[in-house]
Design a protein around this motif. Structure first.
Motif, short mmCIF file in Angstrom:
data_model
loop_
_atom_site.label_atom_id
_atom_site.label_comp_id
_atom_site.label_asym_id
_atom_site.label_seq_id
_atom_site.Cartn_x
_atom_site.Cartn_y
_atom_site.Cartn_z
N VAL A 1 117.92 84.95 110.25
CA VAL A 1 116.71 84.78 109.46
C VAL A 1 115.64 85.20 110.53
N CYS A 2 115.11 84.35 111.43
CA CYS A 2 114.65 84.56 112.87
C CYS A 2 114.79 85.46 113.54
N ILE B 1 121.65 81.97 111.22
CA ILE B 1 122.72 81.60 111.96
C ILE B 1 122.69 79.80 111.48
N CYS C 1 122.31 75.72 111.87
CA CYS C 1 121.62 74.65 112.60
C CYS C 1 121.77 73.16 112.00
N GLU D 1 115.36 79.13 103.55
CA GLU D 1 115.19 78.65 104.88
C GLU D 1 113.93 79.63 104.47
N ASP E 1 109.66 78.73 111.62
CA ASP E 1 110.85 78.55 110.69
C ASP E 1 110.42 77.38 109.93
N ASP F 1 113.26 75.22 107.06
CA ASP F 1 114.66 74.67 106.52
C ASP F 1 114.24 73.46 105.61
#
Ligand code: SME
Length: 165
Positions: free
Chosen positions: A84-85, A107, A109, A116, A133, A135
């Motif tokens: 996404v980043c 991805i 984490c 997100e 970022d 979440d």
């Protein structure tokens, strides 16, 4: 400096007004960007109780490299267009993901993450300097008002970049 707990109002305009005030208090006057971003992520972590990860990835050497954050240990490097980043970096625009499992290439984490929000931070030259970022453990947690409010808040970092450019 000791942190004074804040009761954030539920109504979004007032919430974001207060959030920016807190961000100013804990980052203003600190010339070091790492220190400022560390407090920026801490203020956000304090303000959003259903956010399990919040932090920065900064463009360095053609990749996004992990910066100051709050949450579980995370992937250190993300390629252009990856996750996404990296996708927000490539598009140069904010991305809201309601359910991360539905975002191809996401991805992971923290396995508790459901939704997100990634917001690019623009460099004075017009490119992307890095990303914020966030979440959440709640599906579809981030609203359009959050995307807009946080994009506005990230403008405080862009202002710093403009001053030091
Ligand atoms: N989920 C991100 C990776 C970073 S962690 O969420 C902290 C992505 O897909 O780019």
């Amino acid at each position: 400096m000791s942190y004074i707990e804040v009761n954030y109002p539920e109504e979004k305009p007032e919430f974001y007004r207060m959030l920016k005030e807190q961000l100013r208090i804990y980052t203003c006057g600190e010339p070091d960007m790492t220190a400022a971003l560390a407090n920026f992520s801490s203020v956000l972590a304090q303000a959003f109780d259903r956010v399990n990860w919040v932090g920065f990835y900064i463009v360095s050497g053609g990749e996004l490299v992990l910066g100051p954050f709050q949450g579980r240990p995370a992937v250190c490097r993300i390629g252009y267009g990856r996750g996404v980043c990296g996708t927000a970096w490539k598009r140069g625009e904010a991305i809201v993901v309601d359910e991360v499992e539905c975002f191809e290439g996401h991805i992971a984490c923290d396995c508790n993450t459901h939704s997100e929000l990634v917001i690019p931070i623009k460099s004075p030259e017009g490119g992307v300097w890095g990303v914020l970022d966030m979440d959440s453990v709640v599906p579809a947690y981030f609203t359009d008002a959050d995307r807009d409010g946080l994009t506005d808040a990230v403008g405080m970092i862009e202002e710093r970049l403009n001053v030091t450019a």
